[in-house]
Scaffold this active site. Structure first.
Site, PDB file in Angstrom:
ATOM      1  N   PRO A   2       0.923  -1.194   0.126  1.00  0.00           N
ATOM      2  CA  PRO A   2       0.050  -0.084  -0.158  1.00  0.00           C
ATOM      3  C   PRO A   2       0.582   1.362  -0.042  1.00  0.00           C
ATOM      4  O   PRO A   2       1.450   1.517   0.965  1.00  0.00           O
ATOM      5  CB  PRO A   2      -0.974  -0.083   1.455  1.00  0.00           C
ATOM      6  N   GLU A   3       0.427   1.993  -1.126  1.00  0.00           N
ATOM      7  CA  GLU A   3       1.446   3.318  -1.297  1.00  0.00           C
ATOM      8  C   GLU A   3       0.265   4.597  -1.021  1.00  0.00           C
ATOM      9  O   GLU A   3      -1.029   4.014  -0.738  1.00  0.00           O
ATOM     10  CB  GLU A   3       1.855   3.565  -2.335  1.00  0.00           C
ATOM     11  N   HIS A  89      -4.475 -14.742   9.039  1.00  0.00           N
ATOM     12  CA  HIS A  89      -3.624 -13.432   8.844  1.00  0.00           C
ATOM     13  C   HIS A  89      -4.686 -12.298   9.481  1.00  0.00           C
ATOM     14  O   HIS A  89      -4.455 -11.092   8.966  1.00  0.00           O
ATOM     15  CB  HIS A  89      -3.133 -13.199   7.556  1.00  0.00           C
ATOM     16  N   ARG A 107       2.216 -10.254   6.410  1.00  0.00           N
ATOM     17  CA  ARG A 107       3.538 -10.172   6.884  1.00  0.00           C
ATOM     18  C   ARG A 107       3.756  -9.342   8.218  1.00  0.00           C
ATOM     19  O   ARG A 107       4.823  -9.526   8.641  1.00  0.00           O
ATOM     20  CB  ARG A 107       4.247  -9.582   5.684  1.00  0.00           C
ATOM     21  N   ARG A 151      19.948  17.754  -1.669  1.00  0.00           N
ATOM     22  CA  ARG A 151      20.488  16.183  -1.382  1.00  0.00           C
ATOM     23  C   ARG A 151      21.259  15.596  -2.480  1.00  0.00           C
ATOM     24  O   ARG A 151      20.786  15.790  -3.968  1.00  0.00           O
ATOM     25  CB  ARG A 151      18.969  15.550  -1.354  1.00  0.00           C
TER      26      ARG A 151
END
Length: 271
Positions: A2-3, A89, A107, A151
């Site tokens: 999931p983004e 799960h 997970r 950066r």
DNA sequence: AAAAGCCCCTGGATGC
DNA sequence: TGCATCCAGGGGCTTT
């Protein structure tokens, strides 16, 4: 998985149904990434006022305090009219007067964390370092370019780090860089102002498009009613190693950056 | 301060 | 079929 788009699709599926719902019980399954930070029993009687999103976190405002939800790599939230028997799960159930909200996460990189307030140390430890929301007006091309100039890290890894702009994970970072024609390994500080503006637009475009079609359903993700997303069907580079670029026909390449796969077209993204 | 690596955990795909 | 290996969308923490 999931983004930002998947989390936003989840939020959109929850906010209407859950607003005003009263919590009647909470059930913990196997341990998630972080402990809940309160007794499940203590949530009973509180009302869900709103469901917001910050980066990849869902913020559930309660009549007292809030819950922060994270879906990790494999989590999904689904709303059931009544509570089904928990599967292998299913690790957190929130029973409410408007249904059973269930976190399924094979997970277990996901989490549900209680905090007394968004400004509390418990919440700020998770949210405090986050960058700008890519779909809000504070995210502007010029400011984005300024941030990039400071950066030297590879632009792909800067996007994933989430301290400049949030919510862009591996799929959407690859896709946005393709749309902007930027090589993922290019040092952020070497990106010119017009190219930063192109990337800014590409990030917004790819995220908006993904939200509109229900996110990406690779492996585990589904919406709150179990529905699939379709963005994975229109990726230009992600998971397309060895296949021809949809724009120029050049073979898509894969390389590893920061222990993650990066996909790019060597012709369309020359640097 | 910034950057790079290291894990947490499980399941599915692939290869021998 | 069985077993080993590799890979996966995240991100906080530790080390450099």
């Amino acid at each position: 998985m999931p983004e930002l788009p998947e989390v936003e699709v989840t939020r959109l599926g929850l906010v209407g149904p859950l607003q005003g719902a009263r919590i009647e019980a909470a059930y913990l399954g196997k341990p998630l990434r972080w402990p809940l930070q309160c007794l499940p029993q203590s949530l009973v009687g509180r009302t869900i006022l709103d469901v917001r999103r910050r980066g990849k976190y869902l913020l559930m405002d309660l009549s007292e305090g809030l819950l922060l939800w994270h879906l990790g790599m494999s989590g999904s939230l689904r709303l059931w009219p009544t509570r089904p028997d928990p599967g292998l799960h299913d690790h957190f159930d929130l029973m409410t007067t408007h249904g059973c909200l269930r976190l399924n996460d094979p997970r277990r990189f996901g989490a549900v964390v209680y905090a007394p307030a968004e400004s509390s140390p418990q919440a700020q430890q998770l949210l405090g370092h986050l960058g700008l929301e890519p779909l809000q007006s504070a995210f502007q091309p010029q400011g984005f370019h300024q941030a990039l100039r400071q950066r030297r890290t590879a632009i792909k890894q800067l996007l994933l780090a989430g301290d400049v702009v949030v919510g862009v994970g591996n799929i959407y970072a690859c896709e946005a860089l393709f749309l902007a024609g930027i090589r993922p390994t290019l040092s952020a500080q070497r990106i010119s102002r017009p190219r930063a503006a192109a990337l800014h637009a590409a990030i917004q475009q790819v995220l908006s498009r993904a939200i509109a079609i229900g996110g990406s359903s690779l492996r585990d993700f589904t919406g709150t009613e179990g529905q699939s997303g379709y963005f994975q069907l229109e990726t230009k580079v992600y998971d397309r190693e060895g296949q021809p670029c949809r724009e120029c026909g050049t073979t898509i390449r894969r390389r590893v950056q920061g222990q993650r796969s990066t996909f790019y077209c060597p012709q369309c993204q020359r640097n």
